[in-house]
Design a protein around this motif. Sequence first.
Motif, PDB file in Angstrom:
ATOM      1  N   SER A  23       0.716  -1.800   0.163  1.00  0.00           N
ATOM      2  CA  SER A  23      -0.132  -0.411   0.112  1.00  0.00           C
ATOM      3  C   SER A  23       0.877   0.974  -0.077  1.00  0.00           C
ATOM      4  N   PHE A  24       1.702   1.562   1.265  1.00  0.00           N
ATOM      5  CA  PHE A  24       3.033   2.026   1.008  1.00  0.00           C
ATOM      6  C   PHE A  24       2.842   2.665   0.070  1.00  0.00           C
ATOM      7  N   LEU A  25       4.000   1.461  -0.826  1.00  0.00           N
ATOM      8  CA  LEU A  25       4.516   1.985  -2.825  1.00  0.00           C
ATOM      9  C   LEU A  25       3.720   2.827  -3.311  1.00  0.00           C
ATOM     10  N   TRP A  26       2.285   2.384  -3.304  1.00  0.00           N
ATOM     11  CA  TRP A  26       1.448   2.558  -4.620  1.00  0.00           C
ATOM     12  C   TRP A  26       1.296   3.798  -3.637  1.00  0.00           C
ATOM     13  N   MET A  27       1.165   4.670  -2.568  1.00  0.00           N
ATOM     14  CA  MET A  27       0.851   5.962  -2.335  1.00  0.00           C
ATOM     15  C   MET A  27       2.073   6.549  -3.038  1.00  0.00           C
ATOM     16  N   MET A  28       3.060   5.657  -2.710  1.00  0.00           N
ATOM     17  CA  MET A  28       4.652   7.111  -3.124  1.00  0.00           C
ATOM     18  C   MET A  28       4.664   6.768  -4.614  1.00  0.00           C
ATOM     19  N   LEU A  29       4.043   6.118  -5.095  1.00  0.00           N
ATOM     20  CA  LEU A  29       3.772   5.970  -6.598  1.00  0.00           C
ATOM     21  C   LEU A  29       3.110   7.406  -6.944  1.00  0.00           C
ATOM     22  N   GLY A  30       1.804   7.412  -6.890  1.00  0.00           N
ATOM     23  CA  GLY A  30       1.155   7.738  -6.548  1.00  0.00           C
ATOM     24  C   GLY A  30       1.448  10.048  -6.650  1.00  0.00           C
ATOM     25  N   ALA A  31       1.699   9.913  -5.267  1.00  0.00           N
ATOM     26  CA  ALA A  31       1.813  10.694  -4.595  1.00  0.00           C
ATOM     27  C   ALA A  31       3.178  11.510  -5.731  1.00  0.00           C
ATOM     28  N   PHE A  32       4.496  10.181  -6.479  1.00  0.00           N
ATOM     29  CA  PHE A  32       5.399  10.873  -7.222  1.00  0.00           C
ATOM     30  C   PHE A  32       4.399  11.520  -8.778  1.00  0.00           C
ATOM     31  N   ILE A  33       3.033  10.816  -8.543  1.00  0.00           N
ATOM     32  CA  ILE A  33       2.967  10.798 -10.339  1.00  0.00           C
ATOM     33  C   ILE A  33       2.056  12.356  -9.864  1.00  0.00           C
ATOM     34  N   LEU A  34       1.534  12.471  -8.485  1.00  0.00           N
ATOM     35  CA  LEU A  34       1.078  14.284  -8.429  1.00  0.00           C
ATOM     36  C   LEU A  34       1.573  15.357  -8.669  1.00  0.00           C
ATOM     37  N   SER A  35       2.761  14.590  -8.045  1.00  0.00           N
ATOM     38  CA  SER A  35       4.004  16.236  -7.956  1.00  0.00           C
ATOM     39  C   SER A  35       4.263  16.151  -9.504  1.00  0.00           C
ATOM     40  N   LEU A  36       4.566  15.209 -10.383  1.00  0.00           N
ATOM     41  CA  LEU A  36       4.712  15.034 -11.246  1.00  0.00           C
ATOM     42  C   LEU A  36       3.414  16.002 -12.084  1.00  0.00           C
ATOM     43  N   LEU A  37       2.577  15.685 -11.464  1.00  0.00           N
ATOM     44  CA  LEU A  37       1.339  17.303 -12.102  1.00  0.00           C
ATOM     45  C   LEU A  37       1.184  17.963 -11.933  1.00  0.00           C
ATOM     46  N   LEU A  38       1.904  18.699 -11.211  1.00  0.00           N
ATOM     47  CA  LEU A  38       1.808  19.581 -10.527  1.00  0.00           C
ATOM     48  C   LEU A  38       2.320  20.416 -10.577  1.00  0.00           C
ATOM     49  N   TRP A  39       3.969  19.473 -11.174  1.00  0.00           N
ATOM     50  CA  TRP A  39       5.283  20.314 -11.699  1.00  0.00           C
ATOM     51  C   TRP A  39       5.007  20.845 -13.186  1.00  0.00           C
ATOM     52  N   GLY A  40       4.403  20.142 -14.264  1.00  0.00           N
ATOM     53  CA  GLY A  40       3.862  20.037 -15.547  1.00  0.00           C
ATOM     54  C   GLY A  40       2.486  20.595 -15.764  1.00  0.00           C
ATOM     55  N   SER A  41       1.802  21.043 -15.309  1.00  0.00           N
ATOM     56  CA  SER A  41       0.925  21.800 -15.201  1.00  0.00           C
ATOM     57  C   SER A  41       0.572  22.722 -14.659  1.00  0.00           C
ATOM     58  N   GLY A  42      -1.044  23.607 -14.644  1.00  0.00           N
ATOM     59  CA  GLY A  42      -1.185  24.270 -13.823  1.00  0.00           C
ATOM     60  C   GLY A  42      -1.997  24.659 -12.920  1.00  0.00           C
ATOM     61  N   LEU A  43      -2.390  23.751 -12.259  1.00  0.00           N
ATOM     62  CA  LEU A  43      -2.928  22.502 -11.478  1.00  0.00           C
ATOM     63  C   LEU A  43      -2.418  23.524 -10.044  1.00  0.00           C
ATOM     64  N   GLN A  44      -2.666  23.616  -8.932  1.00  0.00           N
ATOM     65  CA  GLN A  44      -2.808  24.203  -7.597  1.00  0.00           C
ATOM     66  C   GLN A  44      -3.162  22.774  -6.273  1.00  0.00           C
ATOM     67  N   GLU A  45      -1.912  22.872  -5.057  1.00  0.00           N
ATOM     68  CA  GLU A  45      -2.127  22.112  -4.293  1.00  0.00           C
ATOM     69  C   GLU A  45      -4.329  21.583  -4.191  1.00  0.00           C
ATOM     70  N   GLN A  46      -4.274  22.802  -3.720  1.00  0.00           N
ATOM     71  CA  GLN A  46      -5.841  22.289  -3.812  1.00  0.00           C
ATOM     72  C   GLN A  46      -7.118  22.344  -4.429  1.00  0.00           C
ATOM     73  N   ASP A  47      -6.599  21.424  -6.017  1.00  0.00           N
ATOM     74  CA  ASP A  47      -7.593  21.027  -7.177  1.00  0.00           C
ATOM     75  C   ASP A  47      -6.709  19.458  -6.675  1.00  0.00           C
ATOM     76  N   LEU A  48      -6.091  18.997  -6.245  1.00  0.00           N
ATOM     77  CA  LEU A  48      -5.493  17.733  -6.458  1.00  0.00           C
ATOM     78  C   LEU A  48      -6.159  16.819  -5.272  1.00  0.00           C
ATOM     79  N   THR A  49      -7.604  17.644  -4.760  1.00  0.00           N
ATOM     80  CA  THR A  49      -8.169  16.505  -2.917  1.00  0.00           C
ATOM     81  C   THR A  49      -8.942  15.567  -3.899  1.00  0.00           C
ATOM     82  N   MET A  50      -9.269  15.033  -4.781  1.00  0.00           N
ATOM     83  CA  MET A  50     -10.048  14.220  -5.423  1.00  0.00           C
ATOM     84  C   MET A  50      -8.914  12.574  -5.634  1.00  0.00           C
ATOM     85  N   TYR A  51      -8.099  13.788  -6.445  1.00  0.00           N
ATOM     86  CA  TYR A  51      -6.787  12.866  -7.261  1.00  0.00           C
ATOM     87  C   TYR A  51      -6.270  12.354  -5.720  1.00  0.00           C
ATOM     88  N   THR A  52      -5.931  12.898  -4.054  1.00  0.00           N
ATOM     89  CA  THR A  52      -5.255  12.337  -3.901  1.00  0.00           C
ATOM     90  C   THR A  52      -6.336  11.086  -3.103  1.00  0.00           C
TER      91      THR A  52
END
Length: 130
Positions: A23-52
Amino acid sequence: MSLIRRLFSWKISSPVLSGLIRSFLWMMLGAFILSLLLWGSGLQEQDLTMYTYIVHGVAAAFGGLTAGSRAVRKGWYQGALTGMLYGLAVLLIGFLALDSSPGGMDFLWVLAAAGISALGGMFGVNLQKS
């Protein structure tokens, strides 16, 4: 060569512990993908609630699947226990790191993680090779 395989091929015998690690390995992979999404797009941290929540749900499901596949029987029980421990660990990390007090909705999330993981455990126990 077999000595090297025996040294580096350790297997966790506890279904719940192996499910938590997965579970924690999948969570780390998902957090990495979400951080790449934050870095590469115009999304804000507040927009990621559903994705988390989606990342945590997927992580709990795969943890339950792993726990169920390692268990001999009662995959739903092993999965639910894995999901409950995963939810409590995430809740504890959020409490300690973000200094947020746990509320009623947080404990509902723990129950939801236990339910999702129990479903994964039901599927996982049926994936065993006979």
